[in-house]
Design an enzyme around this catalytic site. Structure first.
Site, PDB file in Angstrom:
ATOM      1  N   ALA A 247     108.802   7.801 -13.279  1.00  0.00           N
ATOM      2  CA  ALA A 247     108.836   7.087 -14.560  1.00  0.00           C
ATOM      3  C   ALA A 247     108.167   5.730 -14.445  1.00  0.00           C
ATOM      4  O   ALA A 247     107.740   5.298 -13.369  1.00  0.00           O
ATOM      5  CB  ALA A 247     110.277   6.950 -15.030  1.00  0.00           C
ATOM      6  N   HIS A 248     108.105   5.020 -15.566  1.00  0.00           N
ATOM      7  CA  HIS A 248     107.350   3.768 -15.657  1.00  0.00           C
ATOM      8  C   HIS A 248     107.881   2.686 -14.708  1.00  0.00           C
ATOM      9  O   HIS A 248     109.063   2.574 -14.457  1.00  0.00           O
ATOM     10  CB  HIS A 248     107.314   3.248 -17.099  1.00  0.00           C
ATOM     11  CG  HIS A 248     108.668   3.054 -17.731  1.00  0.00           C
ATOM     12  ND1 HIS A 248     108.848   3.021 -19.086  1.00  0.00           N
ATOM     13  CD2 HIS A 248     109.894   2.880 -17.204  1.00  0.00           C
ATOM     14  CE1 HIS A 248     110.118   2.831 -19.362  1.00  0.00           C
ATOM     15  NE2 HIS A 248     110.776   2.740 -18.236  1.00  0.00           N
ATOM     16  N   ASN A 249     106.932   1.923 -14.189  1.00  0.00           N
ATOM     17  CA  ASN A 249     107.177   0.716 -13.380  1.00  0.00           C
ATOM     18  C   ASN A 249     107.666   0.985 -11.960  1.00  0.00           C
ATOM     19  O   ASN A 249     107.962   0.040 -11.231  1.00  0.00           O
ATOM     20  CB  ASN A 249     108.182  -0.228 -14.062  1.00  0.00           C
ATOM     21  CG  ASN A 249     107.793  -0.603 -15.464  1.00  0.00           C
ATOM     22  OD1 ASN A 249     106.615  -0.697 -15.785  1.00  0.00           O
ATOM     23  ND2 ASN A 249     108.776  -0.800 -16.323  1.00  0.00           N
TER      24      ASN A 249
END
Length: 326
Positions: A247-249
């Site tokens: 997922a993001h980051n």
């Protein structure tokens, strides 16, 4: 640098920015210009950032941002050089300001700029299969391969000696040298970021990118989301098995081995030389140290120190787990 791939609509004066974002603010600031929104660590003078949890107290106390969206009970942690903007919901306010600065960052519709590769200059420099499409602002290095039905959408940089499989979609991504992306991967699309806002969900703009370092392999059917404010990164010589979701980051370190169907929630940092068994789950906003081994099927919901071996749900020290289950 404002942003590598997303167009910034600024600068705005801070008061105009808050007005356009429809954020109520009782204090009238000087007519300072805001050029960008960044996280606490990378923000600089004339940037705006956000601070919503004491988990990030150390970063907040050192941020160089000129303004910070935060809650009243956290505002005293900020340095004197950073002006606090007090709001009820930090994350929704941050999303609104990001959307004003980057108005085209909330949607990921199919890329209408793509052309058949045979209509581009890449037809002379790389090997490719049938029905390959290439978007604008794409760079591809030497000795690369692209499989059938793959789409390299806008805003992609691919290094030398890379192999992109069939039925792959990539956008908003930097891929370094000697990287292998296997079939059916989706890389660089927006993450699963939204916040409940009364009767609707407010979509968080994703203005980060994906960076895949040298000598990596991404297994079939894997998905890597681009970052929201920071970037999603995969370190050198890291191998992902099939059907892994990042997922993001997330920041994945060097020399990691991640088995099939492992899932990462957003914004965790994984150290170097980490091994994760199949179907393990890593919760968000965690720090996993170097040389960690996580057994298959484990659920990680707390930070893990360097050189640890963990198993189970919630994941605990391997020796303790064996002792408790004799």
């Amino acid at each position: 640098m404002i942003n590598l791939f997303f167009e910034n609509a600024g600068p705005f004066t801070i008061n105009n920015l808050l007005k356009l974002a429809k954020i109520d603010n009782k204090e009238i600031f000087e007519n300072n210009s805001i050029f960008n929104i960044k996280d606490l660590l990378t923000a600089e003078k004339n940037d705006i950032t956000f601070f919503h949890s004491k988990k990030y107290e150390d970063l907040a106390s050192k941020t160089k941002a000129s303004f910070c969206i935060t809650k009243k009970n956290l505002s005293s942690i900020l340095p004197k050089s950073c002006n606090a903007i007090i709001v009820d919901n930090v994350l929704i306010a941050t999303a609104k300001i990001t959307k004003v600065l980057y108005p085209n960052s909330t949607t990921d519709d199919f890329d209408i700029t793509v052309q058949n590769i045979e209509e581009t200059s890449f037809r002379k420099t790389i090997q490719y299969g049938h029905n390959v499409l290439i978007g604008k602002n794409v760079t591809i290095g030497n000795e690369c391969l692209i499989g059938h039905n793959s789409i390299i959408e806008r805003n992609v940089i691919i290094g030398n000696n890379c192999s992109i499989g069939s039925n792959v979609i990539i956008r908003n991504t930097i891929i370094k040298n000697n990287v292998h992306i296997l079939d059916n991967c989706v890389i660089g699309k927006k993450g699963f970021g939204f916040f409940p806002d009364k009767e609707k969900n407010y979509r968080y703009p994703h203005i980060g990118i994906v960076i895949i370092e040298d000598n990596c392999e991404i297994g079939c059917g894997s998905t890597i989301d681009r970052g929201s404010l920071s970037n999603t990164t995969i370190g050198k010589n890291t191998y992902l098995d099939n059907q892994v979701h990042i997922a993001h980051n997330n920041k994945i370190g060097d020399n990691c081995i991640i088995a099939g169907q492992v899932g990462f929630a957003g914004s965790s940092t994984i150290g170097n030389n980490v091994m994760i068994g199949g179907q393990a789950g890593i919760s968000g906003h965690l720090k996993i140290g170097n040389n960690v081994q996580i057994a298959g099927g484990s659920g990680v919901i707390k930070n893990i120190q360097d050189n640890s071996k963990v198993i189970g749900y919630p994941a605990k020290d391997l020796k303790q787990f064996i002792k408790n289950n004799k």
